[in-house]
Design a protein around this motif. Structure first.
Motif, mmCIF file in Angstrom:
data_model
loop_
_atom_site.group_PDB
_atom_site.id
_atom_site.type_symbol
_atom_site.label_atom_id
_atom_site.label_comp_id
_atom_site.label_asym_id
_atom_site.label_seq_id
_atom_site.Cartn_x
_atom_site.Cartn_y
_atom_site.Cartn_z
ATOM 1 N N PHE A 166 42.478 -22.867 65.730
ATOM 2 C CA PHE A 166 42.901 -23.792 64.829
ATOM 3 C C PHE A 166 43.928 -23.155 63.708
ATOM 4 O O PHE A 166 45.004 -23.905 63.277
ATOM 5 N N ASN A 173 35.342 -28.320 60.826
ATOM 6 C CA ASN A 173 35.822 -27.332 61.737
ATOM 7 C C ASN A 173 35.754 -25.971 61.490
ATOM 8 O O ASN A 173 36.359 -25.015 62.025
ATOM 9 N N ASN A 196 35.093 -29.754 70.011
ATOM 10 C CA ASN A 196 36.486 -29.620 69.462
ATOM 11 C C ASN A 196 37.099 -28.439 70.119
ATOM 12 O O ASN A 196 37.568 -27.461 69.600
ATOM 13 N N ASN A 208 41.404 -31.439 67.917
ATOM 14 C CA ASN A 208 41.570 -31.390 66.635
ATOM 15 C C ASN A 208 42.293 -32.384 65.635
ATOM 16 O O ASN A 208 41.958 -33.152 64.843
#
Length: 575
Positions: A339, A360, A251, A257
């Protein structure tokens, strides 16, 4: 709650809403595709070749007993073959690292996990399985296990629609069509996007690199993109690497994502539209989607707000957890900086709502309320849910709501024009109670055995939550973990494997029987006293019944775990 008004979350909130909006736009076209797969009469050339190889007659129809038996026997054969392949790994090709075979109890756990669409991993992928095992066992099962759930949903919907009489279809036809027409083309397209974004797809061995400090580092590679695509489209969740979707090779970017989140939601949401078309009552499909989305939105809001507010103990200690131009703020422990909190919260809420299990971020590092949300979504197992199974689970609460409403007004309960009688209600309650019995039973066993408690990395309420989360994840066929629990022991490998089997078949098979029984009944014309189930009011009733049942069964366990953990955190902040 308006995400865009939270401090510093303007851009992040816009990204979140954009992902959900794109997902909503895809529901109708993908739902039409699924409806065509479930109802089409023609077979493609690859499908006809597959029928000949399997020696099955595609024109043959099965009642619920034969359909369920065929499903179980097919899964059993795949389980035995996969176990053998994992145990024979050292002597099979594409093992450049020379990895040994998994221990018998771990191989059993792995085979059951991927056969049931759970993808629970008590091992680190790149350190335990060869390229051949990753492809021949894990990736293959990601297709077949997801297609099995979808096939069961197709049979279930046909039974409720009453379009084929007591016959629910042909399991082999459903399984083959779903793989060829849905999963293979979608997975191929998604894999190309992932490769474009930097996800590896190679059979080469590890790469050796020199670090800035002058040390030598071996970087694991492999056929990652092909696994990642079906991993999320099939709500599987098993990672090629131990870090799962937090690994930059699984990812790498915010775009991947967002794509992973869309893939997890794509088919479970679209299935509600396909169900409405199959019933010739699209309002019913939208009511189911509305109930699921309402739950998801509330849970996502609680999770996001809890993580963004951070840990009050750190605030009391002088740590700055506010959002500024130079820091994300909030609870960033266990999260990837690339993220941030918003995309991490969206991913965590989605992966437990859709019972995917991919992560994640480290769920063990979530705030207690964040951990409560992820655990509760898996306990309910009806907030979108996995491939097919989520729709089946939500429908069981629809039937239960019809039954309870009928008792309150003194009328014989009806669902989709069919009378709901004692036999159907008993089967529904078996499916409803299978989850809490498995989750609470195995959790109680684990916390009473000193050997099982020895696997905990944390004491008290948080340690209890780790055990509760593990069996909830296994029973819900989710596969994510708090990661503060050493689950690679004979006890946990055996018991989580049993929980996976319980969660898969003691919910799916009873509801398949309900569909078969309703399919054989005569349709009763709607009258003035008929309770309509395709209204927003009834959707709200179903959500209420679902939450009440969840509270009655799971509230004590949640109080001992994440609720107590939250209170202790607040107490620590005051002190």
């Amino acid at each position: 709650m308006d995400f865009l008004t939270l401090p510093g979350l303007g851009a992040a909130g816009a990204q979140l809403l954009a992902v959900l909006a794109v997902g909503a736009l895809l529901i109708v076209p993908v739902g039409r595709l699924l409806h065509g797969v479930f109802t089409g009469a023609r077979h493609t050339a690859p499908e006809r070749l597959t029928y000949r190889l399997l020696r099955v007659n595609p024109a043959e129809r099965m009642d619920w007993r034969r359909y369920g038996l065929t499903l179980v026997l097919c899964n059993l054969v795949m389980l035995l073959v996969s176990y053998a392949l994992i145990r024979l790994q050292p002597w099979l090709p594409w093992n450049p690292a020379g990895l040994a075979a998994q221990a018998p109890e771990l191989a059993w756990n792995t085979a059951v996990s991927f056969m049931t669409n759970t993808n629970w991993q008590a091992y680190s992928g790149e350190q335990s399985l060869s390229y051949f095992s990753q492809m021949a066992v894990l990736t293959t099962f990601m297709f077949t296990s997801a297609a099995t759930g979808f096939a069961a949903a197709a049979a279930f919907m046909r039974g409720l629609a009453g379009t084929t009489g007591p016959q629910l279809g042909n399991f082999w036809v459903d399984l083959t069509r779903i793989i060829y027409r849905v999963f293979l083309p979608l997975s191929f397209a998604v894999a190309l996007i992932l490769i474009w974004q930097g996800v590896p797809q190679t059979l080469n061995a590890t790469v050796t690199a020199q670090t800035l400090q002058g040390d030598t580092q071996r970087i694991a590679l492999g056929p990652v993109a092909s696994l990642e695509s079906i991993k999320h489209l099939g709500t599987n969740g098993g990672g090629f690497f131990g870090m799962n979707a937090a690994h930059p090779f699984e990812n790498p970017t915010p775009l991947t994502n967002a794509l992973h989140v869309l893939c997890m939601l794509l088919l479970p949401t679209s299935l509600t539209y396909a169900f409405g078309r199959l019933l010739a009552n699209r309002r019913q499909g939208w009511v189911i989607f509305g109930g699921m989305f309402t739950l998801f939105a509330v849970f996502l809001g609680v999770l996001l707000l809890s993580e963004q507010r951070g840990n009050p103990i750190l605030t009391a200690a002088g740590a700055d957890q506010t959002v500024t131009a130079t820091q994300a703020g909030g609870n960033m422990e266990g999260k990837e900086v690339r993220f941030g909190i918003t995309q991490t919260a969206l991913f965590a809420a989605t992966t437990t709502a859709a019972t995917t299990g991919s992560v994640n971020a480290m769920h063990d590092s979530l705030t207690p309320l964040g951990g409560l949300v992820t655990t509760l979504q898996m306990m309910l197992n009806s907030v979108f849910g996995g491939k097919g199974v989520g729709l089946i689970n939500f429908t069981q609460y629809l039937i239960l709501s019809v039954f309870l409403a009928g008792l309150m007004v003194g009328r014989t309960p009806q669902f989709l024009g069919k009378k709901i009688e004692a036999r159907e209600v008993k089967l529904v309650m078996l499916a409803v109670l299978a989850h809490p019995l498995s989750i609470l039973g195995f959790t109680a066993l684990a916390v009473t055995l000193p050997a099982a408690l020895g696997s905990l990395n944390n004491p008290g309420a948080h340690g209890f939550t780790e055990v509760l989360y593990a069996y909830t994840s296994a029973t819900a066929n989710n596969g994510s973990a708090f990661a503060g629990l050493n689950a690679n022991t004979p006890f946990y490998n055996l018991t989580t494997g049993l929980a996976m089997l319980t969660g898969r078949y003691l919910t799916l098979l009873p509801m398949l029987a309900v569909a078969g029984l309703l399919a054989a009944k005569m349709r009763v014309p709607a009258g003035s006293g008929t309770l309509r189930t395709d209204t927003a009011l009834f959707g709200g009733l179903t959500v209420t019944v679902l939450l009440i049942v969840g509270a009655l069964t799971f509230l004590p366990a949640l109080t001992l775990g994440p609720v107590t953990d939250h209170l202790q955190m607040l107490k620590g902040a005051v002190q």
